[in-house]
Design a protein around this motif. Structure first.
Motif, short mmCIF file in Angstrom:
data_model
loop_
_atom_site.label_atom_id
_atom_site.label_comp_id
_atom_site.label_asym_id
_atom_site.label_seq_id
_atom_site.Cartn_x
_atom_site.Cartn_y
_atom_site.Cartn_z
N THR A 76 37.94 39.54 -27.34
CA THR A 76 37.11 38.85 -26.36
C THR A 76 36.20 39.82 -25.63
OG1 THR A 76 38.77 37.12 -26.07
CG2 THR A 76 37.14 37.36 -24.32
N PHE A 77 36.75 40.95 -25.27
CA PHE A 77 35.94 41.98 -24.62
C PHE A 77 34.77 42.37 -25.53
CE2 PHE A 77 35.09 46.58 -24.25
CZ PHE A 77 34.67 46.64 -22.92
N GLN A 78 35.04 42.54 -26.81
CA GLN A 78 33.99 42.89 -27.76
C GLN A 78 32.98 41.76 -27.92
OE1 GLN A 78 34.50 46.50 -28.02
NE2 GLN A 78 33.22 45.78 -29.69
N ALA A 79 33.49 40.52 -27.97
CA ALA A 79 32.61 39.36 -28.15
C ALA A 79 31.64 39.20 -26.98
CB ALA A 79 33.44 38.10 -28.31
N LEU A 80 32.10 39.49 -25.78
CA LEU A 80 31.27 39.34 -24.58
C LEU A 80 30.15 40.39 -24.51
CD1 LEU A 80 34.00 38.50 -21.92
CD2 LEU A 80 32.10 37.01 -22.59
N ARG A 81 30.37 41.52 -25.15
CA ARG A 81 29.39 42.59 -25.02
C ARG A 81 28.60 42.89 -26.30
NH1 ARG A 81 31.76 47.81 -26.45
NH2 ARG A 81 30.63 48.85 -24.77
N LYS A 82 28.98 42.29 -27.40
CA LYS A 82 28.32 42.62 -28.66
C LYS A 82 26.93 41.98 -28.74
CE LYS A 82 29.38 39.07 -32.09
NZ LYS A 82 27.96 38.97 -32.51
N PRO A 83 25.97 42.64 -29.40
CA PRO A 83 24.67 42.02 -29.64
C PRO A 83 24.77 40.89 -30.66
CG PRO A 83 24.78 44.17 -30.70
CD PRO A 83 26.03 44.03 -29.88
N GLN A 84 23.86 39.95 -30.62
CA GLN A 84 23.87 38.81 -31.53
C GLN A 84 23.80 39.25 -32.99
OE1 GLN A 84 24.23 35.58 -30.83
NE2 GLN A 84 23.99 34.89 -32.95
N THR A 85 23.16 40.36 -33.23
CA THR A 85 22.97 40.85 -34.61
C THR A 85 24.23 41.46 -35.22
OG1 THR A 85 22.14 42.92 -33.65
CG2 THR A 85 20.49 41.28 -34.36
N GLN A 86 25.25 41.68 -34.40
CA GLN A 86 26.48 42.31 -34.88
C GLN A 86 27.45 41.24 -35.38
OE1 GLN A 86 29.44 44.42 -32.18
NE2 GLN A 86 28.15 46.16 -32.82
N LYS A 87 27.92 41.42 -36.62
CA LYS A 87 28.88 40.48 -37.20
C LYS A 87 30.29 40.95 -36.87
CE LYS A 87 30.50 38.84 -41.72
NZ LYS A 87 30.32 39.01 -43.19
N TYR A 88 31.11 40.02 -36.36
CA TYR A 88 32.46 40.41 -35.94
C TYR A 88 33.46 39.43 -36.55
CZ TYR A 88 35.77 42.77 -32.82
OH TYR A 88 36.79 43.53 -32.32
N LYS A 89 34.35 39.96 -37.39
CA LYS A 89 35.40 39.13 -38.00
C LYS A 89 36.75 39.61 -37.51
CE LYS A 89 37.34 37.55 -42.44
NZ LYS A 89 37.29 36.12 -42.11
N MET A 90 37.62 38.67 -37.15
CA MET A 90 38.97 39.01 -36.69
C MET A 90 39.98 38.26 -37.56
SD MET A 90 38.00 37.97 -32.82
CE MET A 90 36.28 38.17 -32.34
N VAL A 91 41.03 38.96 -37.96
CA VAL A 91 42.08 38.32 -38.74
C VAL A 91 43.45 38.65 -38.15
CG1 VAL A 91 40.76 38.35 -40.90
CG2 VAL A 91 42.29 40.25 -40.38
N ASP A 92 44.37 37.74 -38.33
CA ASP A 92 45.76 37.98 -37.92
C ASP A 92 46.67 37.18 -38.85
OD1 ASP A 92 47.18 39.21 -35.25
OD2 ASP A 92 48.36 37.58 -36.11
N LEU A 93 47.86 37.71 -39.06
CA LEU A 93 48.82 37.07 -39.96
C LEU A 93 49.33 35.74 -39.39
CD1 LEU A 93 50.50 37.50 -42.59
CD2 LEU A 93 52.24 38.59 -41.16
N SER A 94 49.40 35.63 -38.08
CA SER A 94 49.98 34.47 -37.41
C SER A 94 48.93 33.40 -37.09
CB SER A 94 50.66 34.91 -36.11
OG SER A 94 50.85 33.83 -35.23
N PRO A 95 49.09 32.17 -37.63
CA PRO A 95 48.17 31.08 -37.29
C PRO A 95 48.14 30.79 -35.79
CG PRO A 95 49.47 30.51 -39.22
CD PRO A 95 50.06 31.77 -38.67
N ASN A 96 49.28 30.89 -35.11
CA ASN A 96 49.31 30.64 -33.68
C ASN A 96 48.50 31.69 -32.92
OD1 ASN A 96 50.87 28.41 -34.09
ND2 ASN A 96 52.78 29.30 -33.34
N MET A 97 48.58 32.94 -33.34
CA MET A 97 47.78 34.00 -32.73
C MET A 97 46.30 33.72 -32.93
SD MET A 97 49.46 36.46 -31.15
CE MET A 97 50.97 37.44 -31.14
#
Length: 262
Positions: A82-103
């Motif tokens: 979230t910290f990264q999402a709030l400060r990243k430029p629109q041109t930056q692609k950000y993918k996040m993965v986690d093993l847990s569906p609940n996470m």
């Protein structure tokens, strides 16, 4: 007195066996997934914020550019994401993965509501169940953000040479095979890409982590794998070299983890 000593000796032996079981067991990936699913909300509320400084320091070292594609492994409930999402430029692609569906669900909720309100959402539980998942996905896609379930030991849905930066915080010592994670990280990185990982250090200086494992594993909430097998800098360096990484740099960070009761 002799009986008391015998009991004390028996207790110590029992604790030693319990600790060995926790630290040496290598659970199946499905068990790890189920464990983190059960523990997701507690982790999000009580502990994930403690990992932030390690993640922020590591991302600073990786120096992502405005047009970079970034993959965050084991994003948890999205505290750092979230910290990264709030400060990243629109041109930056950000993918996040986690093993847990609940996470992953908690991460989507945290990132989505933080971006919508323009402020960091600390307590994600207040927003659970308040927004349709499809709306969140569409909104996040417009922001060049993707949050999805993924096994970092087998990222088969991600093409090779896709990302400029890969970051994974405090999880390489929890997976069934850290070698596979490092191999996958190298595969999905573009030529000249950068990767950063953080792991817990030597067990002698990780009282929080050893106590946490003993208590949580005993209660059946999270099925961790063995610990501290990456505390050796030589071993970690050799692992990275074997999987193709170059220009390897290691550093130590002192970090405070509060030990909480129930």
């Amino acid at each position: 007195m002799h009986r008391l000593r015998a009991l004390h000796s028996g207790l110590r032996a029992s604790l030693a066996r319990s600790f060995a079981e926790v630290t040496e067991k290598v659970p199946a990936t499905e068990n790890i997934r189920k464990g983190w699913d059960l523990y997701a909300q507690q982790y999000a509320n009580l502990l994930e914020s403690r990992t932030f400084s390690a993640q922020a320091g590591m991302m600073s070292e990786l120096s992502p550019k405005p047009t970079d594609s970034i993959l965050e492994m084991a994003c948890g409930s999205g505290y750092f994401s979230t910290f990264q999402a709030l400060r990243k430029p629109q041109t930056q692609k950000y993918k996040m993965v986690d093993l847990s569906p609940n996470m992953v669900n908690l991460a989507k909720i945290r990132v989505y509501n933080s971006l919508k309100t323009g402020r960091f959402i600390e307590d994600v539980s207040k927003f659970v169940g308040k927004k349709d998942n499809n709306d969140m996905n569409a909104f996040l896609a417009k922001e060049n953000i993707d949050i999805s379930v993924g096994d970092c030991e087998n990222l088969s849905d991600i093409h090779a040479n896709s990302y400029d930066v890969v970051i994974g915080g405090l999880f390489l010592h929890l997976v069934s095979s850290p070698e596979k994670v490092v191999r996958e990280s190298h595969r999905v990185l573009k030529k000249g890409g950068r990767a950063g990982f953080s792991v817990f250090g030597c067990k002698e200086r990780s009282l929080y982590f050893t106590l946490f494992d003993l208590v949580v594993a005993k209660r059946g909430h999270v099925d961790f794998r063995s610990k501290f097998h990456l505390g050796d800098e030589t071993k970690l360096t050799n692992l990275l070299k074997k999987e193709g990484f170059k220009n390897i740099r290691l550093m130590r960070m002192d970090q405070s983890f509060t030990i909480r009761d129930e």
